[in-house]
Scaffold this active site. Sequence first.
Site, mmCIF file in Angstrom:
data_model
loop_
_atom_site.group_PDB
_atom_site.id
_atom_site.type_symbol
_atom_site.label_atom_id
_atom_site.label_comp_id
_atom_site.label_asym_id
_atom_site.label_seq_id
_atom_site.Cartn_x
_atom_site.Cartn_y
_atom_site.Cartn_z
ATOM 1 N N CYS A 114 0.826 -1.260 0.084
ATOM 2 C CA CYS A 114 -0.222 0.033 0.050
ATOM 3 C C CYS A 114 0.921 1.174 0.096
ATOM 4 C CB CYS A 114 -0.987 -0.063 1.112
ATOM 5 S SG CYS A 114 -1.752 -1.545 1.422
ATOM 6 N N HIS A 260 -3.931 7.011 1.218
ATOM 7 C CA HIS A 260 -4.072 5.534 0.566
ATOM 8 C C HIS A 260 -5.403 5.067 0.795
ATOM 9 C CE1 HIS A 260 -4.169 1.387 -0.130
ATOM 10 N NE2 HIS A 260 -3.981 0.909 1.244
ATOM 11 N N ASN A 290 -9.995 -0.808 -2.080
ATOM 12 C CA ASN A 290 -8.576 -0.779 -1.842
ATOM 13 C C ASN A 290 -7.781 -1.468 -3.192
ATOM 14 O OD1 ASN A 290 -5.896 -1.069 -0.999
ATOM 15 N ND2 ASN A 290 -6.544 -1.574 0.988
HETATM 16 O O1 UT7 Z 1 -4.622 -1.154 2.664
HETATM 17 C C1 UT7 Z 1 -3.586 -1.759 3.764
HETATM 18 C C2 UT7 Z 1 -4.263 -1.224 5.133
HETATM 19 N N1 UT7 Z 1 -5.402 -2.115 5.419
HETATM 20 C C3 UT7 Z 1 -6.114 -1.327 6.498
HETATM 21 O O2 UT7 Z 1 -5.876 -0.320 6.765
HETATM 22 C C4 UT7 Z 1 -7.371 -2.103 6.794
HETATM 23 C C5 UT7 Z 1 -7.656 -2.093 8.211
HETATM 24 N N2 UT7 Z 1 -8.692 -2.951 8.720
HETATM 25 C C6 UT7 Z 1 -10.052 -2.644 8.419
HETATM 26 O O3 UT7 Z 1 -10.226 -2.077 7.343
HETATM 27 C C7 UT7 Z 1 -11.075 -3.447 9.172
HETATM 28 O O4 UT7 Z 1 -10.508 -3.983 10.392
HETATM 29 C C8 UT7 Z 1 -11.912 -4.540 8.351
HETATM 30 C C9 UT7 Z 1 -12.830 -3.675 7.334
HETATM 31 C C10 UT7 Z 1 -11.087 -5.219 7.623
HETATM 32 C C11 UT7 Z 1 -12.986 -5.242 9.223
HETATM 33 O O5 UT7 Z 1 -13.772 -4.299 9.860
HETATM 34 P P1 UT7 Z 1 -13.848 -4.476 11.493
HETATM 35 O O6 UT7 Z 1 -14.919 -3.567 11.804
HETATM 36 O O7 UT7 Z 1 -12.371 -4.577 12.112
HETATM 37 O O8 UT7 Z 1 -14.582 -6.025 11.650
HETATM 38 P P2 UT7 Z 1 -14.071 -7.298 12.255
HETATM 39 O O9 UT7 Z 1 -12.940 -7.786 11.753
HETATM 40 O O10 UT7 Z 1 -13.832 -6.895 13.813
HETATM 41 O O11 UT7 Z 1 -15.306 -8.247 12.228
HETATM 42 C C12 UT7 Z 1 -16.581 -7.891 12.776
HETATM 43 C C13 UT7 Z 1 -17.738 -9.098 12.407
HETATM 44 C C14 UT7 Z 1 -17.030 -10.342 12.761
HETATM 45 O O12 UT7 Z 1 -17.997 -11.340 13.126
HETATM 46 P P3 UT7 Z 1 -18.124 -11.571 14.786
HETATM 47 O O13 UT7 Z 1 -17.067 -12.307 15.076
HETATM 48 O O14 UT7 Z 1 -18.257 -10.348 15.619
HETATM 49 O O15 UT7 Z 1 -19.345 -12.276 14.778
HETATM 50 C C15 UT7 Z 1 -16.615 -10.995 11.475
HETATM 51 O O16 UT7 Z 1 -16.634 -12.255 11.275
HETATM 52 O O17 UT7 Z 1 -17.704 -8.966 11.180
HETATM 53 C C16 UT7 Z 1 -17.630 -10.100 10.479
HETATM 54 N N3 UT7 Z 1 -17.145 -9.893 9.108
HETATM 55 C C17 UT7 Z 1 -18.232 -9.786 8.137
HETATM 56 N N4 UT7 Z 1 -19.353 -9.907 7.965
HETATM 57 C C18 UT7 Z 1 -19.973 -9.650 6.941
HETATM 58 C C19 UT7 Z 1 -15.894 -9.957 8.551
HETATM 59 N N5 UT7 Z 1 -16.198 -9.568 7.560
HETATM 60 C C20 UT7 Z 1 -17.220 -9.577 7.039
HETATM 61 C C21 UT7 Z 1 -17.902 -9.366 5.786
HETATM 62 N N6 UT7 Z 1 -19.272 -9.172 5.655
HETATM 63 N N7 UT7 Z 1 -17.292 -9.043 4.746
#
Ligand code: UT7
Length: 333
Positions: A114, A260, A290
């Site tokens: 990135c 980014h 992204n």
């Molecule tokens: O480009 C390089 C740098 N990258 C970044 O900076 C990305 C940084 N991270 C993020 O953008 C976020 O952490 C994500 C978008 C990847 C994830 O969002 P989050 O708010 O951190 O969600 P989470 O991983 O804590 O997941 C919350 C819930 C989980 O379910 P439970 O365990 O709470 O029941 C996941 O299983 O959301 C679930 N989940 C989804 N649900 C529906 C994870 N992905 C999905 C999905 N659709 N696509």
Amino acid sequence: MYNSAIKGLGFYLPENIVTNNDLSGLMDTSDKWITERTGIKERRWVNDDKLTTSLMGTYASERAIIDSGIDKKDIDFIIFSTLSPDYYFPGSGVLLQRNLEIKEVGALDIRNQCSGFIYGLSIADQYIKSGMYKNILVVGSEIHSGGLDKSTRGRSVSVIFGDGAGAAVVSATTSNSGILSTHLHSEGKFAEELAVIKPATSFWIDKIKAETNKDDTSYFPYMNGNFVFKNAVIRFEEVIFEGLNHSNLKKEDISLLITHQANLRISQYIQKRLNLSDSQVFNNIMKYGNTTAASIPIALTEAYKSNLIKKGDIVVLAAFGSGFTWGSAIIKW
Ligand code: UT7
């Protein structure tokens, strides 16, 4: 002593649009979840086998060269950033040189994910300021879609990434505008927090052929999303201030901030921390997801073509991602 300025910009996106609703047909996800957590509404995923990372980079470069007004024979160095190259080796820079049919100039591939475009810009800036080169093509191009786990298992990563390419012609100038500073960082202790682990030299041909575990997920990107998010917001802010302080500028001097495009919530958090208005920040992650190394040149081109950047503006670019690596560039347009 020369300064280096961005003289031309261009981007290329594959035509195939994949909406959040399209994804909910492939995996257990929803438009609501993706929009709320990332801001993304749609992304481009290549559906044409002939379209490669280097070819998309070529199309973006052709547009940037036309925009710059220079002749392509005057390009004297190529910097290509991608995490999704056409081949394991050689790098995509030489393929770009071949595609563009330009003379035998140096072609450097960089692997900073990135942050790749900022790293590339920094290298170009130093080469130009040292007098070694006059016109450098800096390219970021990615095809993520072929390497994603599109089942529910991979949903936290696969909904985020899109395909695309962006390019800039960075040229020597005798004016006092251009790239004022770049700052680069890395923290390798977190290398595996956002990574594709295989194939690798420690897991090479014989082992790949002998692999019986069809559920091995280490061929897919892994991201510790929450951890990456928390580090990103800290590092973005730090490296933006590092650049501003170096150039004796204040956050109030920022005409346009382009981060980014990792997650709209990250960009909005930075905007709030810097107390910037909506017109001082440009985001397009909603349309393209992204695109890692391509995200900044695509966004910069869109902002510039939309007349959001004018002469004398202070444009701040910043990136954070896998490595971890991060960096900023402060540009006086
Ligand atoms: O480009 C390089 C740098 N990258 C970044 O900076 C990305 C940084 N991270 C993020 O953008 C976020 O952490 C994500 C978008 C990847 C994830 O969002 P989050 O708010 O951190 O969600 P989470 O991983 O804590 O997941 C919350 C819930 C989980 O379910 P439970 O365990 O709470 O029941 C996941 O299983 O959301 C679930 N989940 C989804 N649900 C529906 C994870 N992905 C999905 C999905 N659709 N696509």
